[in-house]
Design an enzyme around this catalytic site. Structure first.
Site, PDB file in Angstrom:
ATOM      1  N   THR A 150      31.422 -41.718  78.109  1.00  0.00           N
ATOM      2  CA  THR A 150      32.247 -40.893  79.001  1.00  0.00           C
ATOM      3  C   THR A 150      33.717 -41.159  78.721  1.00  0.00           C
ATOM      4  O   THR A 150      34.150 -42.306  78.706  1.00  0.00           O
ATOM      5  CB  THR A 150      31.899 -41.238  80.462  1.00  0.00           C
ATOM      6  OG1 THR A 150      30.596 -40.725  80.729  1.00  0.00           O
ATOM      7  CG2 THR A 150      32.896 -40.642  81.442  1.00  0.00           C
ATOM      8  N   GLN A 157      23.784 -35.686  76.243  1.00  0.00           N
ATOM      9  CA  GLN A 157      23.217 -36.519  77.310  1.00  0.00           C
ATOM     10  C   GLN A 157      23.280 -35.776  78.647  1.00  0.00           C
ATOM     11  O   GLN A 157      24.357 -35.376  79.101  1.00  0.00           O
ATOM     12  CB  GLN A 157      23.952 -37.863  77.429  1.00  0.00           C
ATOM     13  CG  GLN A 157      23.138 -38.819  78.321  1.00  0.00           C
ATOM     14  CD  GLN A 157      23.813 -40.152  78.573  1.00  0.00           C
ATOM     15  OE1 GLN A 157      24.985 -40.189  78.916  1.00  0.00           O
ATOM     16  NE2 GLN A 157      23.073 -41.235  78.431  1.00  0.00           N
ATOM     17  N   HIS A 188      19.584 -39.054  80.817  1.00  0.00           N
ATOM     18  CA  HIS A 188      20.253 -40.300  81.239  1.00  0.00           C
ATOM     19  C   HIS A 188      19.476 -40.890  82.412  1.00  0.00           C
ATOM     20  O   HIS A 188      19.618 -40.456  83.556  1.00  0.00           O
ATOM     21  CB  HIS A 188      21.691 -39.991  81.638  1.00  0.00           C
ATOM     22  CG  HIS A 188      22.575 -41.201  81.762  1.00  0.00           C
ATOM     23  ND1 HIS A 188      22.088 -42.491  81.836  1.00  0.00           N
ATOM     24  CD2 HIS A 188      23.924 -41.312  81.798  1.00  0.00           C
ATOM     25  CE1 HIS A 188      23.102 -43.325  81.935  1.00  0.00           C
ATOM     26  NE2 HIS A 188      24.230 -42.646  81.909  1.00  0.00           N
ATOM     27  N   ASN A 243      21.842 -47.030  83.949  1.00  0.00           N
ATOM     28  CA  ASN A 243      23.175 -47.353  84.469  1.00  0.00           C
ATOM     29  C   ASN A 243      23.466 -46.974  85.925  1.00  0.00           C
ATOM     30  O   ASN A 243      24.605 -46.723  86.305  1.00  0.00           O
ATOM     31  CB  ASN A 243      24.263 -46.753  83.555  1.00  0.00           C
ATOM     32  CG  ASN A 243      24.182 -47.311  82.145  1.00  0.00           C
ATOM     33  OD1 ASN A 243      23.497 -48.311  81.909  1.00  0.00           O
ATOM     34  ND2 ASN A 243      24.842 -46.682  81.190  1.00  0.00           N
ATOM     35  N   TYR A 248      22.612 -44.304  87.776  1.00  0.00           N
ATOM     36  CA  TYR A 248      22.793 -42.906  88.182  1.00  0.00           C
ATOM     37  C   TYR A 248      21.504 -42.355  88.797  1.00  0.00           C
ATOM     38  O   TYR A 248      20.543 -43.088  89.012  1.00  0.00           O
ATOM     39  CB  TYR A 248      23.304 -42.093  86.982  1.00  0.00           C
ATOM     40  CG  TYR A 248      24.660 -42.593  86.543  1.00  0.00           C
ATOM     41  CD1 TYR A 248      25.778 -42.457  87.379  1.00  0.00           C
ATOM     42  CD2 TYR A 248      24.837 -43.269  85.338  1.00  0.00           C
ATOM     43  CE1 TYR A 248      27.022 -42.958  87.013  1.00  0.00           C
ATOM     44  CE2 TYR A 248      26.082 -43.780  84.969  1.00  0.00           C
ATOM     45  CZ  TYR A 248      27.168 -43.620  85.809  1.00  0.00           C
ATOM     46  OH  TYR A 248      28.407 -44.124  85.472  1.00  0.00           O
ATOM     47  N   ARG A 304      17.199 -42.462  78.035  1.00  0.00           N
ATOM     48  CA  ARG A 304      17.892 -43.757  78.068  1.00  0.00           C
ATOM     49  C   ARG A 304      17.566 -44.482  79.367  1.00  0.00           C
ATOM     50  O   ARG A 304      17.656 -43.905  80.455  1.00  0.00           O
ATOM     51  CB  ARG A 304      19.396 -43.518  77.985  1.00  0.00           C
ATOM     52  CG  ARG A 304      20.172 -44.803  77.752  1.00  0.00           C
ATOM     53  CD  ARG A 304      21.632 -44.534  77.452  1.00  0.00           C
ATOM     54  NE  ARG A 304      22.068 -45.407  76.379  1.00  0.00           N
ATOM     55  CZ  ARG A 304      23.241 -46.032  76.352  1.00  0.00           C
ATOM     56  NH1 ARG A 304      24.118 -45.863  77.316  1.00  0.00           N
ATOM     57  NH2 ARG A 304      23.568 -46.821  75.348  1.00  0.00           N
ATOM     58  N   ASN A 312      26.672 -50.043  88.755  1.00  0.00           N
ATOM     59  CA  ASN A 312      26.673 -49.150  89.926  1.00  0.00           C
ATOM     60  C   ASN A 312      25.657 -49.553  90.990  1.00  0.00           C
ATOM     61  O   ASN A 312      25.009 -48.712  91.602  1.00  0.00           O
ATOM     62  CB  ASN A 312      26.447 -47.704  89.476  1.00  0.00           C
ATOM     63  CG  ASN A 312      27.560 -47.197  88.583  1.00  0.00           C
ATOM     64  OD1 ASN A 312      28.731 -47.347  88.924  1.00  0.00           O
ATOM     65  ND2 ASN A 312      27.218 -46.643  87.436  1.00  0.00           N
ATOM     66  N   GLY A 348      28.750 -48.334  71.135  1.00  0.00           N
ATOM     67  CA  GLY A 348      29.665 -47.650  72.034  1.00  0.00           C
ATOM     68  C   GLY A 348      31.100 -47.954  71.690  1.00  0.00           C
ATOM     69  O   GLY A 348      31.785 -47.185  71.010  1.00  0.00           O
ATOM     70  N   ARG A 349      31.553 -49.126  72.132  1.00  0.00           N
ATOM     71  CA  ARG A 349      32.970 -49.453  71.989  1.00  0.00           C
ATOM     72  C   ARG A 349      33.418 -49.475  70.530  1.00  0.00           C
ATOM     73  O   ARG A 349      34.536 -49.069  70.220  1.00  0.00           O
ATOM     74  CB  ARG A 349      33.248 -50.783  72.688  1.00  0.00           C
ATOM     75  CG  ARG A 349      33.198 -50.624  74.203  1.00  0.00           C
ATOM     76  CD  ARG A 349      33.071 -51.932  74.939  1.00  0.00           C
ATOM     77  NE  ARG A 349      31.728 -52.486  74.834  1.00  0.00           N
ATOM     78  CZ  ARG A 349      31.359 -53.642  75.370  1.00  0.00           C
ATOM     79  NH1 ARG A 349      32.231 -54.363  76.026  1.00  0.00           N
ATOM     80  NH2 ARG A 349      30.114 -54.069  75.239  1.00  0.00           N
TER      81      ARG A 349
END
Ligand SMILES: Cc1cc2nc3c(=O)[nH]c(=O)nc-3n(C[C@H](O)[C@H](O)[C@H](O)COP(=O)(O)O)c2cc1C
Length: 382
Positions: free
Chosen positions: A26, A101, A177, A180, A182, A229, A237, A324-325
């Site tokens: 994101t 996603q 998704h 994480n 959600y 995922r 969260n 990711g990063r």
């Protein structure tokens, strides 16, 4: 050893030429109004596409109520479909593959993003921590409204419609998704799901919506173009199942019966979905624990470096690894890895929101040295 990353891999309907997947990220840079992907986003994904490489896009809200932060792109309006078409074309022009996603944030949202209406969730339990408001401010999470049983079918239908929209936009497939903290993970985990209907209580009931979404989306795309995922040990969260093994073993076995293209597991080494630079040691490998329960391709993610990723593939724990990063800071991450060159460092301050800076200005190999916000680049080695 690094060579393990560069052998071909079949994932569902596709043959990848290497195993370094771009993780969903994101970035909160869709154009306003309307949360529409635009030229800036096209350039970002174009830079990160590679021949035979797989990109999983940032989470895209499946409906207006699925949005949790400002300027995240959607996949529910015609303008968004057109915007994403530019992205898929740019990736395909470079010989790459791209999955969208599909994202519904549930309670991880704020009423300012929903015309003053409360966010929806399995149960009326607020997440700990702070939301991003519509004006990029931080405010405590609000107590969400519990979805009525009859509303759940329309949420599943929104996933199916979003998949049809993704198909129209030219995506090769979609990733559900389910990680994480959600909406789907809120249903899975007992601390956020206190429902007493068919969608709460037993493992079978808590998994129901996820299996319904997987089936509905597979009906649109074909299961061999659908991935999911999950983060069985995630703490993002406000999630965190006390006994994740029985829940996730059962869920993964049920998903395997649907023959989805891949399972994407977030490892517990990464703290809060990459929100901090902590590398948790002495934690289990989700990929190792669940590998025996999943017959198709398995993608692992979370604090991997090219060398630890190659080791995971060599030991058979994972078939591919999502970064990711490192992909934020290195548009040409697979090529750099292949050549053994140094990696650009990432700049956390520009992860969320803003424009070109920290987004499309990380150099590829051969470009002039990157200067992050005026400071000299500090290369990290592979
Ligand atoms: C800026 C940022 C945005 C992210 N956005 C998403 C997202 O939209 N969907 C998702 O599933 N994970 C998201 N994640 C988690 C990453 O996909 C990944 O699992 C995490 O960063 C750990 O991998 P890494 O160590 O390679 O960065 C995000 C992480 C970061 C740092």
């Amino acid at each position: 050893m690094i060579q393990a990353l560069f052998s071909p891999l079949r994932i569902g309907a596709f043959e990848l030429s290497h195993r370094m997947v771009m993780a969903p990220l994101t970035r909160m840079r869709a154009s306003q109004p309307g949360n529409v992907p635009h030229a800036l986003n096209v350039e970002y994904y174009r830079q990160r596409a590679s021949q035979g490489g797989l990109i999983v896009t940032e989470g895209a809200q499946i409906s207006p109520s699925g949005q949790g932060m400002p300027a995240t792109p959607g996949i529910h309006s015609q303008a968004q479909i057109e915007g994403w078409r530019g992205v898929t074309q740019a990736v395909h022009d470079k010989g790459g593959l791209i999955f969208l996603q599909l994202w519904h944030v549930g309670r991880v949202s704020h009423s300012s993003l929903h015309g003053g209406e409360r966010p929806v969730a399995p149960s009326a339990i607020a997440a700990p921590g702070h939301a991003f408001t519509a004006t990029f401010e931080r405010a405590p999470f609000e107590t969400p409204r519990a979805l009525e049983t009859a509303e759940i079918a329309s949420v599943v239908a929104d996933y199916a419609q979003a998949a049809r929209n993704a198909q129209q936009a030219g995506f090769d497939g979609v990733e559900i998704h389910g990680a994480n903290g959600y909406l789907l993970e809120q249903f899975l985990q007992s601390r956020s799901n206190r429902r007493t209907d068919a969608y709460g209580g037993s493992i079978e009931n808590r998994s129901r919506i996820v299996l319904e979404v997987a089936a509905a989306v597979s009906d649109v795309f074909g299961a061999d173009r659908v991935g999911i995922r999950l983060s069985p040990f995630g703490v993002a969260n406000g999630s965190g199942e006390e006994e994740p093994l029985p829940l996730y073993r059962d869920l993964i076995e049920q998903l395997a019966l649907q023959n989805l293209a891949y399972l994407h597991l977030v490892e517990p080494r990464a703290s809060g979905a990459g929100q901090a630079d902590v590398d948790h040691q002495n934690v289990p490998f989700a990929s190792e624990l669940f590998r025996p329960h999943w017959p198709n391709a398995l993608i692992a993610a979370g604090n991997y470096t090219p060398s630890t990723a190659a080791a995971a593939i060599e030991t058979g724990r994972a078939d591919a690894v999502a970064f990711g990063r490192l992909f934020i800071a290195n548009p040409d991450l697979p090529e750099r890895t292949r050549q053994g060159s140094v990696l650009n460092p990432y700049d956390r301050a520009t992860f969320y929101g803003g424009g070109a800076e920290g987004y499309i200005d990380y150099p590829a190999l051969g470009a002039s040295a990157y200067r992050a916000r005026g400071t000299p680049a500090r290369p990290t080695s592979v």
